[in-house]
Design a protein around this motif. Structure first.
Motif, PDB file in Angstrom:
ATOM      1  N   LEU A 133     -31.878  42.160 -14.212  1.00 20.01           N
ATOM      2  CA  LEU A 133     -32.720  41.022 -14.586  1.00 20.01           C
ATOM      3  C   LEU A 133     -33.972  40.937 -13.729  1.00 20.01           C
ATOM      4  O   LEU A 133     -34.884  40.182 -14.033  1.00 20.01           O
ATOM      5  CB  LEU A 133     -31.938  39.712 -14.420  1.00 20.01           C
ATOM      6  CG  LEU A 133     -30.647  39.556 -15.225  1.00 20.01           C
ATOM      7  CD1 LEU A 133     -30.030  38.192 -14.935  1.00 20.01           C
ATOM      8  CD2 LEU A 133     -30.894  39.736 -16.710  1.00 20.01           C
ATOM      9  N   GLU A 134     -34.018  41.692 -12.629  1.00 15.67           N
ATOM     10  CA  GLU A 134     -35.110  41.557 -11.678  1.00 15.67           C
ATOM     11  C   GLU A 134     -36.424  42.067 -12.252  1.00 15.67           C
ATOM     12  O   GLU A 134     -36.468  42.828 -13.212  1.00 15.67           O
ATOM     13  CB  GLU A 134     -34.785  42.333 -10.398  1.00 15.67           C
ATOM     14  CG  GLU A 134     -34.593  43.811 -10.644  1.00 15.67           C
ATOM     15  CD  GLU A 134     -34.009  44.532  -9.436  1.00 15.67           C
ATOM     16  OE1 GLU A 134     -33.854  45.755  -9.511  1.00 15.67           O
ATOM     17  OE2 GLU A 134     -33.720  43.860  -8.439  1.00 15.67           O
ATOM     18  N   GLY A 135     -37.505  41.633 -11.633  1.00 13.47           N
ATOM     19  CA  GLY A 135     -38.820  42.126 -11.995  1.00 13.47           C
ATOM     20  C   GLY A 135     -39.359  41.584 -13.295  1.00 13.47           C
ATOM     21  O   GLY A 135     -40.247  42.167 -13.905  1.00 13.47           O
ATOM     22  N   ARG A 136     -38.843  40.463 -13.756  1.00 14.95           N
ATOM     23  CA  ARG A 136     -39.308  39.912 -15.021  1.00 14.95           C
ATOM     24  C   ARG A 136     -40.359  38.834 -14.785  1.00 14.95           C
ATOM     25  O   ARG A 136     -40.489  38.273 -13.702  1.00 14.95           O
ATOM     26  CB  ARG A 136     -38.138  39.310 -15.810  1.00 14.95           C
ATOM     27  CG  ARG A 136     -37.002  40.287 -15.982  1.00 14.95           C
ATOM     28  CD  ARG A 136     -37.437  41.524 -16.743  1.00 14.95           C
ATOM     29  NE  ARG A 136     -36.442  42.561 -16.653  1.00 14.95           N
ATOM     30  CZ  ARG A 136     -36.716  43.853 -16.654  1.00 14.95           C
ATOM     31  NH1 ARG A 136     -37.953  44.265 -16.718  1.00 14.95           N
ATOM     32  NH2 ARG A 136     -35.754  44.735 -16.577  1.00 14.95           N
ATOM     33  N   ALA A 137     -41.106  38.509 -15.805  1.00 14.08           N
ATOM     34  CA  ALA A 137     -42.164  37.499 -15.700  1.00 14.08           C
ATOM     35  C   ALA A 137     -41.595  36.134 -16.046  1.00 14.08           C
ATOM     36  O   ALA A 137     -41.544  35.746 -17.208  1.00 14.08           O
ATOM     37  CB  ALA A 137     -43.313  37.849 -16.642  1.00 14.08           C
ATOM     38  N   PHE A 138     -41.135  35.394 -15.046  1.00  8.40           N
ATOM     39  CA  PHE A 138     -40.555  34.081 -15.278  1.00  8.40           C
ATOM     40  C   PHE A 138     -41.626  33.005 -15.146  1.00  8.40           C
ATOM     41  O   PHE A 138     -42.589  33.149 -14.402  1.00  8.40           O
ATOM     42  CB  PHE A 138     -39.422  33.808 -14.286  1.00  8.40           C
ATOM     43  CG  PHE A 138     -38.319  34.815 -14.370  1.00  8.40           C
ATOM     44  CD1 PHE A 138     -37.539  34.897 -15.506  1.00  8.40           C
ATOM     45  CD2 PHE A 138     -38.080  35.685 -13.332  1.00  8.40           C
ATOM     46  CE1 PHE A 138     -36.529  35.837 -15.600  1.00  8.40           C
ATOM     47  CE2 PHE A 138     -37.077  36.625 -13.424  1.00  8.40           C
ATOM     48  CZ  PHE A 138     -36.298  36.699 -14.559  1.00  8.40           C
ATOM     49  N   THR A 139     -41.416  31.902 -15.826  1.00  6.72           N
ATOM     50  CA  THR A 139     -42.384  30.810 -15.766  1.00  6.72           C
ATOM     51  C   THR A 139     -42.063  29.823 -14.657  1.00  6.72           C
ATOM     52  O   THR A 139     -42.844  28.946 -14.375  1.00  6.72           O
ATOM     53  CB  THR A 139     -42.402  30.050 -17.111  1.00  6.72           C
ATOM     54  OG1 THR A 139     -41.084  29.567 -17.397  1.00  6.72           O
ATOM     55  CG2 THR A 139     -42.847  30.969 -18.229  1.00  6.72           C
ATOM     56  N   ASP A 140     -40.872  29.957 -14.059  1.00  7.41           N
ATOM     57  CA  ASP A 140     -40.539  29.078 -12.949  1.00  7.41           C
ATOM     58  C   ASP A 140     -39.911  29.898 -11.835  1.00  7.41           C
ATOM     59  O   ASP A 140     -40.255  31.056 -11.667  1.00  7.41           O
ATOM     60  CB  ASP A 140     -39.636  27.927 -13.397  1.00  7.41           C
ATOM     61  CG  ASP A 140     -38.437  28.396 -14.210  1.00  7.41           C
ATOM     62  OD1 ASP A 140     -38.248  29.617 -14.315  1.00  7.41           O
ATOM     63  OD2 ASP A 140     -37.702  27.545 -14.725  1.00  7.41           O
ATOM     64  N   ALA A 141     -39.012  29.320 -11.054  1.00 11.58           N
ATOM     65  CA  ALA A 141     -38.501  29.971  -9.853  1.00 11.58           C
ATOM     66  C   ALA A 141     -37.756  31.265 -10.184  1.00 11.58           C
ATOM     67  O   ALA A 141     -37.329  31.493 -11.301  1.00 11.58           O
ATOM     68  CB  ALA A 141     -37.579  29.022  -9.107  1.00 11.58           C
ATOM     69  N   GLU A 142     -37.615  32.103  -9.156  1.00 13.74           N
ATOM     70  CA  GLU A 142     -36.899  33.352  -9.310  1.00 13.74           C
ATOM     71  C   GLU A 142     -35.423  33.104  -9.616  1.00 13.74           C
ATOM     72  O   GLU A 142     -34.884  32.046  -9.354  1.00 13.74           O
ATOM     73  CB  GLU A 142     -37.036  34.184  -8.043  1.00 13.74           C
ATOM     74  CG  GLU A 142     -38.418  34.788  -7.849  1.00 13.74           C
ATOM     75  CD  GLU A 142     -38.771  35.777  -8.943  1.00 13.74           C
ATOM     76  OE1 GLU A 142     -37.924  36.612  -9.302  1.00 13.74           O
ATOM     77  OE2 GLU A 142     -39.893  35.695  -9.460  1.00 13.74           O
ATOM     78  N   LEU A 143     -34.762  34.130 -10.124  1.00 12.58           N
ATOM     79  CA  LEU A 143     -33.352  34.022 -10.448  1.00 12.58           C
ATOM     80  C   LEU A 143     -32.495  34.117  -9.186  1.00 12.58           C
ATOM     81  O   LEU A 143     -32.827  34.811  -8.233  1.00 12.58           O
ATOM     82  CB  LEU A 143     -32.950  35.149 -11.401  1.00 12.58           C
ATOM     83  CG  LEU A 143     -33.557  35.112 -12.799  1.00 12.58           C
ATOM     84  CD1 LEU A 143     -33.091  36.315 -13.592  1.00 12.58           C
ATOM     85  CD2 LEU A 143     -33.180  33.835 -13.521  1.00 12.58           C
ATOM     86  N   VAL A 144     -31.360  33.424  -9.201  1.00 12.76           N
ATOM     87  CA  VAL A 144     -30.410  33.504  -8.096  1.00 12.76           C
ATOM     88  C   VAL A 144     -29.864  34.929  -7.977  1.00 12.76           C
ATOM     89  O   VAL A 144     -29.681  35.450  -6.876  1.00 12.76           O
ATOM     90  CB  VAL A 144     -29.252  32.511  -8.307  1.00 12.76           C
ATOM     91  CG1 VAL A 144     -28.142  32.744  -7.280  1.00 12.76           C
ATOM     92  CG2 VAL A 144     -29.757  31.082  -8.218  1.00 12.76           C
ATOM     93  N   SER A 145     -29.599  35.574  -9.092  1.00  9.70           N
ATOM     94  CA  SER A 145     -28.996  36.906  -9.067  1.00  9.70           C
ATOM     95  C   SER A 145     -29.813  37.888  -8.245  1.00  9.70           C
ATOM     96  O   SER A 145     -29.268  38.733  -7.538  1.00  9.70           O
ATOM     97  CB  SER A 145     -28.846  37.445 -10.493  1.00  9.70           C
ATOM     98  OG  SER A 145     -27.831  36.772 -11.174  1.00  9.70           O
ATOM     99  N   THR A 146     -31.135  37.806  -8.342  1.00 14.05           N
ATOM    100  CA  THR A 146     -31.975  38.745  -7.609  1.00 14.05           C
ATOM    101  C   THR A 146     -31.975  38.458  -6.124  1.00 14.05           C
ATOM    102  O   THR A 146     -32.346  39.313  -5.324  1.00 14.05           O
ATOM    103  CB  THR A 146     -33.418  38.706  -8.144  1.00 14.05           C
ATOM    104  OG1 THR A 146     -33.945  37.387  -7.984  1.00 14.05           O
ATOM    105  CG2 THR A 146     -33.465  39.074  -9.608  1.00 14.05           C
TER     106      THR A 146
END
Length: 340
Positions: A302-315
């Motif tokens: 899931l890492e390295g994606r263009a999110f519109t808010d905070a980073e993911l917990v998984s990363t």
């Protein structure tokens, strides 16, 4: 029928090392807290006028064995269900998804393993994973995966997950995600508590205005929080070693297994490229429903994606769990060239 999967002694060694780490780290976590309690926290309390305390904290080794063994057994038994629940997946029968069941059964026969259960998560993010425990294994796919991949790509992706089951690394990874997840959340919670105490101290004036007793209590709380944060962060880093030892290599091994089962390495290469390119267009809500610490189990990170808010917990919990997708694709294309 004999398995089509190639022998991989290096993977076996890594599974053994990762299993040893999964068993040893909880004991180290317990006795590290015992040590810092005796070496730091009790002397601190005594220096602030509390006590004296006769004796020190002690955890009977037999009790520790029972607790750790029980925890690992419970995680192994319930872990697959916990992971499925965390991503909103449910087991489905052959009447509901006949073609998917038929594919998984056929691939499992080629790998010479019992057919795993099939679970589906209603999620637009295209991804898949395998979980495994004493009650058996399950291959999990999202509806986004079923809608995104063509038949050839889907076959290769399912073969990748079946390879994880055949290689027995799915069992270790299903259990191994617990300690780093717990220590990560413990460290984050402690950091918030520490931040709150510092803020309260800053808004409440100097310790001299608060009274000597309150100042001493606050000092003890801050040191306790700092020690907990340090120990939790240390064991989060140590537990990530399990994934450094196994998670990246196991993806390469499952890629090779999928190529051997299907005889078509370029199909998985194409699937990985499709997943890598398609993930960015998935709504954040769907990506976040896959978030929570299980990323190391997915076929695509899931890492390295263009999110519109905070980073993911998984990363944060499991950084860099997968090899670079481009490298995996290059290796698979190399396999295809060798077959020609």
């Amino acid at each position: 029928m004999p398995s089509t999967l190639p022998e991989d002694p290096s993977l076996r060694r890594r599974v053994l090392v990762a299993t040893a780490l999964v068993v040893v780290l909880p004991f180290a976590f317990i006795y590290t807290f015992v040590f810092v309690t005796n070496a730091v926290l009790i002397p601190l309390l005594e220096s602030q006028g509390s006590g004296p305390y006769h004796g020190r904290v002690y955890v009977d080794p037999l009790f520790a064995v029972v607790v750790v063994a029980g925890g690992l057994a419970l995680q192994a038994w319930k872990g697959p269900d916990v992971v499925l629940g965390s991503v909103g997946a449910r087991r489905v029968d052959a009447d509901e998804y006949p073609e998917l069941h038929a594919r998984v059964t056929r691939l499992a026969q080629a790998a010479d393993v019992d057919p795993p259960a099939v679970a589906v998560a209603h999620n637009d993010a295209p991804n898949a994973m395998a979980v495994q425990g004493p009650r058996g294994a399950a291959v999990v796919v999202t509806t986004g995966l079923l809608e995104t991949l063509d038949g050839r790509e889907l076959e290769a992706t399912l073969a990748h997950e079946v390879s994880h089951v055949a290689n027995d690394d799915a069992t270790v990874m299903t259990v191994a995600w617990l300690l780093p997840t717990v220590t990560y959340y413990l460290a984050i919670a402690t950091a918030y508590v520490l931040y709150g105490m510092v803020r309260a101290l800053g808004h409440g004036g100097s310790s001299r205005n608060r009274g000597d007793g309150a100042a001493k209590a606050l000092l003890v709380l801050i040191v306790t929080a700092l020690v907990t944060l340090a120990v939790s962060a240390t064991f989060w880093a140590a537990s990530v070693l399990v994934h450094r030892v196994l998670s990246r290599y196991r993806e390469y091994a499952a890629d090779r297994g999928a190529a051997a089962i299907t005889g078509d390495p370029t199909a998985l290469a194409s699937a990985l490229r499709t997943l890598d390119e398609g993930m960015e267009s998935v709504p954040d809500r769907d990506l976040r429903s896959l978030d929570g610490g299980a990323e190391a189990l997915y076929v695509a990170p899931l890492e390295g994606r263009a999110f519109t808010d905070a980073e993911l917990v998984s990363t944060d919990v499991f950084p860099a769990t997968h090899p670079p997708t481009a490298d995996r694709i290059d290796r698979l294309r190399g396999m295809a060239g060798a077959l020609e």
